[in-house]
Enzyme design. Structure first.
Site, PDB file in Angstrom:
ATOM      1  CE  LYS A 139      -3.720   2.605   0.621  1.00  4.21           C
ATOM      2  NZ  LYS A 139      -4.702   2.687   1.685  1.00  4.21           N
ATOM      3  CG  HIS A 167      -4.496   7.538   0.283  1.00  2.00           C
ATOM      4  ND1 HIS A 167      -5.442   7.418   1.262  1.00  2.00           N
ATOM      5  CD2 HIS A 167      -4.502   8.859  -0.069  1.00  2.00           C
ATOM      6  CE1 HIS A 167      -5.990   8.604   1.507  1.00  2.00           C
ATOM      7  NE2 HIS A 167      -5.431   9.500   0.701  1.00  2.00           N
ATOM      8  CG  ASP A 290     -11.129   4.105   3.481  1.00  2.00           C
ATOM      9  OD1 ASP A 290     -10.404   3.537   4.317  1.00  2.00           O
ATOM     10  OD2 ASP A 290     -10.923   5.262   3.086  1.00  2.00           O
ATOM     11  CG  HIS A 294     -10.688   8.001  13.539  1.00  2.00           C
ATOM     12  ND1 HIS A 294      -9.332   7.861  13.671  1.00  2.00           N
ATOM     13  CD2 HIS A 294     -10.911   8.086  12.192  1.00  2.00           C
ATOM     14  CE1 HIS A 294      -8.751   7.870  12.479  1.00  2.00           C
ATOM     15  NE2 HIS A 294      -9.689   8.000  11.563  1.00  2.00           N
TER      16      HIS A 294
END
Ligand code: DOR
Ligand code: ZN
Length: 435
Positions: A139, A167, A290, A294
């Site tokens: 990634k 990304h 995705d 949090h």
């Protein structure tokens, strides 16, 4: 085990048939398979699809257990119809060396309810430290999340033959934007869209396409959000879109503030329209959540401080089934983009399809069940969502994972640790001219 009278949907069509499962795999899919003493379950025409493969989730864990653990995140996955996921390497500590990769596999193997692959992060030096790691993909955080990565390093990642997922946001542009936006921070969350402006995505997608063409290697672009990115992506590149980029705009960012803050940011109605245009034309290879959890208190911070990320595992399939109920999407599309293609792109050879020899990862769906998304019912630790309160149609009734009934009507019937590591396929041979 013999599943009778299944209405099986895949990307190509629909067929009423029986599924014979032997041990962990599908043995046969055919009409009228005679029972030979195995357990028989009559599904009475219920809709059946392969377990989803979510190629983009952040299970956190390690030093961020307060946000999510493999245990809680994979519960959300399983209940949401995801039987295999790929975990992202921007963890604390990050997965950028062979030892940390091994610790990641160990942590997930002990806790996960469903199967998983692990991605490996690219830094200036990390390719040389991979050791015996078998990542699903390398990634690349072009936004600098794992530190700066230059063009040559990205090129080496592609040339290494590993699958590479990007990304795509230009870190240099973000840094420049941040310098002057810091001074202007008020309480309007639209500043996040200015910071991570569409051009930063476009510039990064352009770089990915160039590198992919220069090396002749396929490249995967995560969470495409900007309409002009779509025009650049060609035959050699695959990409994903997320439910939130398909269903929300910057209006939600402004209104829901931190709870709708994500990278890349929610965009304009024009961009959402363009994503749908591509999707309806069959041009979108993958839908991925995705899932980026949090804590509530972190998300309550200001426009530049609140961390980016929307939890998606609890909601993805319900949102997609709701679109199916409205005929905005077909269930064939869902299977293609959320199961078949991600499995094929990332080399999960026994996942994504219901055919002889494949893992018996089977979802039994109720296409009519009406409900409402309620963050208090999430299995994820992240109990917030811009979709909270949305009405849904369609739900997962049961999930079989490698032949075992793993989830049934709200009950988890396997233990944490039932989930199994799926090693990456390793480097692919270089492309040959003329092929
Ligand atoms: O919104 C996001 N959150 N985008 C990313 O790329 C990272 C992710 C996270 O890890 O929270
Ligand atoms: Zn992500």
């Amino acid at each position: 085990m013999l599943l009778k009278d299944c209405r099986i949907v895949d990307s190509m069509g629909v067929a009423t048939a029986d599924i014979l499962v032997e041990g962990e795999t599908v043995k046969e899919v055919k009409k009228d398979i005679p029972a030979r003493g195995e357990e028989v379950l009559n599904l009475k025409g219920a809709v059946v699809i392969p377990g989803l493969v979510d190629c983009h989730v952040h299970m956190r864990d390690f030093q961020e257990k307060k946000k999510e653990t493999f245990r809680t995140g994979s519960r959300a996955a399983l209940a949401g119809g995801v039987t295999a996921f790929l975990d992202m390497p921007n963890t604390d500590p990050p997965v950028v060396d062979g030892d940390t990769f091994a610790r990641r596999v160990e942590a997930a193997s002990k806790q996960s309810f469903c199967d998983f692959g692990i991605n490996y992060g690219l830094t200036g030096e990390s390719l040389g430290r991979m050791g015996r790691a078998r990542p699903a993909a390398v990634k690349v955080y072009m936004d600098g999340s794992l530190g700066p990565v230059d063009r040559e390093t990205m090129k080496s990642a592609l040339e290494s033959g590993h699958r590479v997922a990007f990304h795509a946001e230009d870190g240099e542009m973000l840094r420049r934007n941040l310098e002057y936006l810091r001074k202007e921070e008020g309480d309007d969350f639209l500043i996040h869209g200015d910071l991570r402006e569409p051009k930063a995505e476009l510039s990064a997608v352009k770089t990915v396409c160039e590198l992919s063409l220069e090396t002749g290697r396929p490249a995967h672009v995560c969470h495409v959000s900007y309409r002009k990115s779509l025009a650049l992506l060609g035959e050699l590149q695959t990409f994903e879109v997320t439910p939130h980029h398909l269903l929300l705009t910057e209006t939600q960012l402004r209104e829901m503030k931190g709870f709708a803050k994500t990278n890349p940011p929610l965009r304009s109605p024009l961009d959402v329209q363009a994503l749908w245009g591509a999707l309806k034309a069959g041009r979108v290879p993958v839908i991925a959540s995705d899932h980026a959890p949090h804590t509530l208190s972190e998300k309550e911070a200001g426009p530049l401080e609140a961390p980016s990320g929307i939890p998606g595992l609890d909601t993805m399939l319900r949102l997609l089934l709701t679109l199916v109920s409205k005929r905005t999407l077909s269930l064939h599309d869902v299977v293609r983009m959320a199961a078949e293609n991600p499995a094929a792109i990332f080399g999960l050879k026994s996942k994504g399809r219901l055919a002889p020899g494949m893992d018996a990862d089977i979802l039994v769906l109720d296409m009519k069940e009406e409900g409402r998304i309620d963050v208090d019912e999430f299995h994820s630790k992240a109990r917030y969502s811009p979709f909270d309160g949305w009405k849904t149609v369609g739900a997962v009734r049961s999930v079989f994972l490698r032949g075992r009934l793993a989830y049934d009507d709200g009950d988890f019937l396997v233990r944490p640790g039932y989930g199994r590591f799926i090693p990456g396929q390793g480097p692919r041979a270089p492309p040959r001219p003329g092929r």
